[in-house]
Design a protein around this motif. Structure first.
Motif, PDB file in Angstrom:
ATOM      1  N   MET A   1     -12.427  46.048  53.519  1.00 40.89           N
ATOM      2  CA  MET A   1     -12.917  45.812  52.195  1.00 40.89           C
ATOM      3  C   MET A   1     -13.507  44.413  52.178  1.00 40.89           C
ATOM      4  SD  MET A   1     -11.287  48.596  51.833  1.00 40.89           S
ATOM      5  CE  MET A   1      -9.738  48.247  52.572  1.00 40.89           C
ATOM      6  N   ALA A   2     -14.661  44.297  51.506  1.00 43.49           N
ATOM      7  CA  ALA A   2     -15.341  43.009  51.505  1.00 43.49           C
ATOM      8  C   ALA A   2     -16.298  42.907  50.328  1.00 43.49           C
ATOM      9  CB  ALA A   2     -16.113  42.822  52.809  1.00 43.49           C
ATOM     10  N   ILE A   3     -16.637  41.677  50.022  1.00 41.59           N
ATOM     11  CA  ILE A   3     -17.682  41.381  49.059  1.00 41.59           C
ATOM     12  C   ILE A   3     -18.941  41.140  49.872  1.00 41.59           C
ATOM     13  CG2 ILE A   3     -18.512  39.720  47.359  1.00 41.59           C
ATOM     14  CD1 ILE A   3     -15.477  39.156  46.770  1.00 41.59           C
ATOM     15  N   GLY A   4     -19.915  42.012  49.725  1.00 45.07           N
ATOM     16  CA  GLY A   4     -21.181  41.848  50.433  1.00 45.07           C
ATOM     17  C   GLY A   4     -21.985  40.712  49.823  1.00 45.07           C
ATOM     18  N   ILE A   5     -22.649  39.949  50.658  1.00 44.69           N
ATOM     19  CA  ILE A   5     -23.494  38.850  50.184  1.00 44.69           C
ATOM     20  C   ILE A   5     -24.849  39.444  49.800  1.00 44.69           C
ATOM     21  CG2 ILE A   5     -24.535  36.627  50.775  1.00 44.69           C
ATOM     22  CD1 ILE A   5     -21.410  36.665  50.793  1.00 44.69           C
ATOM     23  N   PRO A   6     -25.325  39.174  48.569  1.00 49.10           N
ATOM     24  CA  PRO A   6     -26.597  39.750  48.125  1.00 49.10           C
ATOM     25  C   PRO A   6     -27.808  39.014  48.707  1.00 49.10           C
ATOM     26  CG  PRO A   6     -25.708  38.364  46.398  1.00 49.10           C
ATOM     27  CD  PRO A   6     -24.682  38.392  47.510  1.00 49.10           C
ATOM     28  N   GLU A   7     -28.956  39.636  48.594  1.00 46.41           N
ATOM     29  CA  GLU A   7     -30.216  39.000  48.983  1.00 46.41           C
ATOM     30  C   GLU A   7     -30.552  37.898  47.978  1.00 46.41           C
ATOM     31  OE1 GLU A   7     -31.521  39.296  51.713  1.00 46.41           O
ATOM     32  OE2 GLU A   7     -31.052  41.290  52.457  1.00 46.41           O
ATOM     33  N   PRO A   8     -31.246  36.866  48.392  1.00 48.32           N
ATOM     34  CA  PRO A   8     -31.837  36.634  49.709  1.00 48.32           C
ATOM     35  C   PRO A   8     -30.864  36.008  50.709  1.00 48.32           C
ATOM     36  CG  PRO A   8     -32.428  34.823  48.279  1.00 48.32           C
ATOM     37  CD  PRO A   8     -31.619  35.794  47.443  1.00 48.32           C
ATOM     38  N   TYR A   9     -29.654  35.711  50.242  1.00 46.72           N
ATOM     39  CA  TYR A   9     -28.685  35.008  51.084  1.00 46.72           C
ATOM     40  C   TYR A   9     -28.211  35.853  52.259  1.00 46.72           C
ATOM     41  CZ  TYR A   9     -28.851  32.594  46.664  1.00 46.72           C
ATOM     42  OH  TYR A   9     -29.298  31.985  45.520  1.00 46.72           O
ATOM     43  N   ARG A  10     -28.134  37.166  52.060  1.00 45.60           N
ATOM     44  CA  ARG A  10     -27.706  38.047  53.155  1.00 45.60           C
ATOM     45  C   ARG A  10     -28.620  37.869  54.357  1.00 45.60           C
ATOM     46  NH1 ARG A  10     -27.483  44.119  51.662  1.00 45.60           N
ATOM     47  NH2 ARG A  10     -25.642  43.360  50.612  1.00 45.60           N
ATOM     48  N   THR A  11     -29.924  37.949  54.118  1.00 42.74           N
ATOM     49  CA  THR A  11     -30.880  37.818  55.223  1.00 42.74           C
ATOM     50  C   THR A  11     -30.849  36.412  55.811  1.00 42.74           C
ATOM     51  OG1 THR A  11     -32.292  39.572  54.365  1.00 42.74           O
ATOM     52  CG2 THR A  11     -33.322  37.983  55.851  1.00 42.74           C
ATOM     53  N   GLU A  12     -30.751  35.383  54.960  1.00 47.24           N
ATOM     54  CA  GLU A  12     -30.678  34.005  55.464  1.00 47.24           C
ATOM     55  C   GLU A  12     -29.505  33.833  56.424  1.00 47.24           C
ATOM     56  OE1 GLU A  12     -32.290  31.704  51.444  1.00 47.24           O
ATOM     57  OE2 GLU A  12     -30.257  31.340  52.162  1.00 47.24           O
ATOM     58  N   LEU A  13     -28.326  34.281  55.993  1.00 44.35           N
ATOM     59  CA  LEU A  13     -27.129  34.104  56.824  1.00 44.35           C
ATOM     60  C   LEU A  13     -27.157  34.993  58.062  1.00 44.35           C
ATOM     61  CD1 LEU A  13     -24.578  33.737  53.909  1.00 44.35           C
ATOM     62  CD2 LEU A  13     -25.318  31.937  55.499  1.00 44.35           C
ATOM     63  N   GLN A  14     -27.706  36.194  57.918  1.00 44.60           N
ATOM     64  CA  GLN A  14     -27.861  37.084  59.073  1.00 44.60           C
ATOM     65  C   GLN A  14     -28.789  36.440  60.100  1.00 44.60           C
ATOM     66  OE1 GLN A  14     -26.364  40.291  58.871  1.00 44.60           O
ATOM     67  NE2 GLN A  14     -26.756  40.531  61.040  1.00 44.60           N
ATOM     68  N   ASP A  15     -29.887  35.870  59.621  1.00 38.97           N
ATOM     69  CA  ASP A  15     -30.835  35.202  60.526  1.00 38.97           C
ATOM     70  C   ASP A  15     -30.180  34.021  61.241  1.00 38.97           C
ATOM     71  OD1 ASP A  15     -32.778  37.019  59.792  1.00 38.97           O
ATOM     72  OD2 ASP A  15     -33.884  35.617  58.502  1.00 38.97           O
ATOM     73  N   TRP A  16     -29.363  33.257  60.516  1.00 40.75           N
ATOM     74  CA  TRP A  16     -28.650  32.154  61.162  1.00 40.75           C
ATOM     75  C   TRP A  16     -27.758  32.677  62.279  1.00 40.75           C
ATOM     76  CZ3 TRP A  16     -29.346  27.274  61.664  1.00 40.75           C
ATOM     77  CH2 TRP A  16     -30.006  26.553  60.678  1.00 40.75           C
ATOM     78  N   ARG A  17     -27.029  33.720  61.985  1.00 37.50           N
ATOM     79  CA  ARG A  17     -26.098  34.273  62.980  1.00 37.50           C
ATOM     80  C   ARG A  17     -26.850  34.745  64.222  1.00 37.50           C
ATOM     81  NH1 ARG A  17     -20.669  37.592  61.159  1.00 37.50           N
ATOM     82  NH2 ARG A  17     -19.642  37.293  63.155  1.00 37.50           N
ATOM     83  N   GLU A  18     -28.008  35.382  64.016  1.00 32.84           N
ATOM     84  CA  GLU A  18     -28.819  35.844  65.151  1.00 32.84           C
ATOM     85  C   GLU A  18     -29.369  34.668  65.949  1.00 32.84           C
ATOM     86  OE1 GLU A  18     -31.731  38.754  63.911  1.00 32.84           O
ATOM     87  OE2 GLU A  18     -30.202  39.931  62.872  1.00 32.84           O
ATOM     88  N   ARG A  19     -29.920  33.671  65.244  1.00 32.42           N
ATOM     89  CA  ARG A  19     -30.481  32.487  65.932  1.00 32.42           C
ATOM     90  C   ARG A  19     -29.428  31.747  66.741  1.00 32.42           C
ATOM     91  NH1 ARG A  19     -33.488  31.553  61.068  1.00 32.42           N
ATOM     92  NH2 ARG A  19     -31.911  30.062  60.414  1.00 32.42           N
ATOM     93  N   LEU A  20     -28.210  31.742  66.261  1.00 30.83           N
ATOM     94  CA  LEU A  20     -27.131  31.034  66.948  1.00 30.83           C
ATOM     95  C   LEU A  20     -26.589  31.821  68.146  1.00 30.83           C
ATOM     96  CD1 LEU A  20     -25.370  29.746  63.744  1.00 30.83           C
ATOM     97  CD2 LEU A  20     -26.484  28.314  65.482  1.00 30.83           C
ATOM     98  N   GLY A  21     -27.028  33.061  68.305  1.00 31.26           N
ATOM     99  CA  GLY A  21     -26.620  33.861  69.458  1.00 31.26           C
ATOM    100  C   GLY A  21     -25.287  34.559  69.306  1.00 31.26           C
ATOM    101  N   ASP A  22     -24.835  34.751  68.062  1.00 25.17           N
ATOM    102  CA  ASP A  22     -23.571  35.443  67.841  1.00 25.17           C
ATOM    103  C   ASP A  22     -23.712  36.893  68.300  1.00 25.17           C
ATOM    104  OD1 ASP A  22     -21.503  37.038  66.526  1.00 25.17           O
ATOM    105  OD2 ASP A  22     -21.072  35.246  65.352  1.00 25.17           O
ATOM    106  N   PRO A  23     -22.842  37.360  69.199  1.00 25.51           N
ATOM    107  CA  PRO A  23     -22.961  38.727  69.720  1.00 25.51           C
ATOM    108  C   PRO A  23     -22.751  39.813  68.659  1.00 25.51           C
ATOM    109  CG  PRO A  23     -20.910  37.714  70.457  1.00 25.51           C
ATOM    110  CD  PRO A  23     -21.701  36.642  69.766  1.00 25.51           C
ATOM    111  N   ASN A  24     -22.165  39.461  67.521  1.00 22.57           N
ATOM    112  CA  ASN A  24     -21.940  40.441  66.457  1.00 22.57           C
ATOM    113  C   ASN A  24     -22.974  40.365  65.338  1.00 22.57           C
ATOM    114  OD1 ASN A  24     -19.451  41.643  67.428  1.00 22.57           O
ATOM    115  ND2 ASN A  24     -18.571  39.624  67.084  1.00 22.57           N
ATOM    116  N   ALA A  25     -24.003  39.572  65.523  1.00 19.61           N
ATOM    117  CA  ALA A  25     -24.977  39.324  64.463  1.00 19.61           C
ATOM    118  C   ALA A  25     -25.604  40.602  63.902  1.00 19.61           C
ATOM    119  CB  ALA A  25     -26.074  38.388  64.970  1.00 19.61           C
TER     120      ALA A  25
END
Length: 186
Positions: A1-25
């Protein structure tokens, strides 16, 4: 169970996670956890969904403010964006979710946050901490979601439980919740 982060913040944070190389991004969308991954029997799911709808009903929307970075190091290799408003409401909600059919002990004290880097090299964790030190976001929370891990290992919201739905028995189980895919995603 979780509180999903809404747009545009969801994409911003997802992009950060991908750029940082997180394997679960690409597997985990940005969120504030209320109850971590928990294996349950399919036979128990209707009772769990009723419990979650009942838990959501008496709540009113509230605001979460994210500001700056934090870490669980050295205990855990995690960098997160910190909640500076809404943390008490998240803690109360998490405790209510973890009752009844979902009663579980905690291994660590509950600390609401949004993970942006996990299980990456130390220098990557340092970069994440520094890069997100000035991050800011604010959004309203109107409910929470039930997520399921698919065969492809991605987490997807399968049900949304809105706040303040007293007397609304419109859910498929007469519980006021809504299945994902019907415009219910946060």
């Amino acid at each position: 169970m979780a509180i999903g982060i809404p747009e545009p913040y969801r994409t911003e944070l997802q992009d950060w996670r991908e750029r940082l190389g997180d394997p679960n991004a690409t597997l985990i969308i940005p969120h504030v956890t209320l109850l971590g991954p928990t294996t349950v029997s399919l036979a128990d799911l209707p009772a769990i969904e009723r419990h979650l709808a009942h838990t959501a009903r008496p709540n009113n929307p509230f605001t979460i403010c994210l500001r700056g970075s934090g870490t669980f190091r050295p205990l855990s290799p995690v960098i997160y964006v910190a909640l500076v408003a809404g943390e008490a409401r998240c803690a109360t909600l998490a405790a209510a979710v973890r009752s009844g059919p979902l009663e579980r002990p905690l291994n660590f004290p509950y600390h609401p946050h949004v993970t942006v880097a996990h299980d990456i090299a130390e220098d990557g964790l340092d970069r994440a901490y520094e890069a997100l030190a000035d991050y800011r976001a604010e959004f309203d929370v109107r409910g929470f979601g039930l997520y399921e891990r698919g065969a492809d290992l991605r987490w997807r919201q399968i049900r949304f439980f809105p706040f303040g739905q007293q007397g609304d028995e419109s859910g498929p189980n007469g519980d006021g919740g809504r299945r994902a895919g019907t415009g219910s995603r946060e």
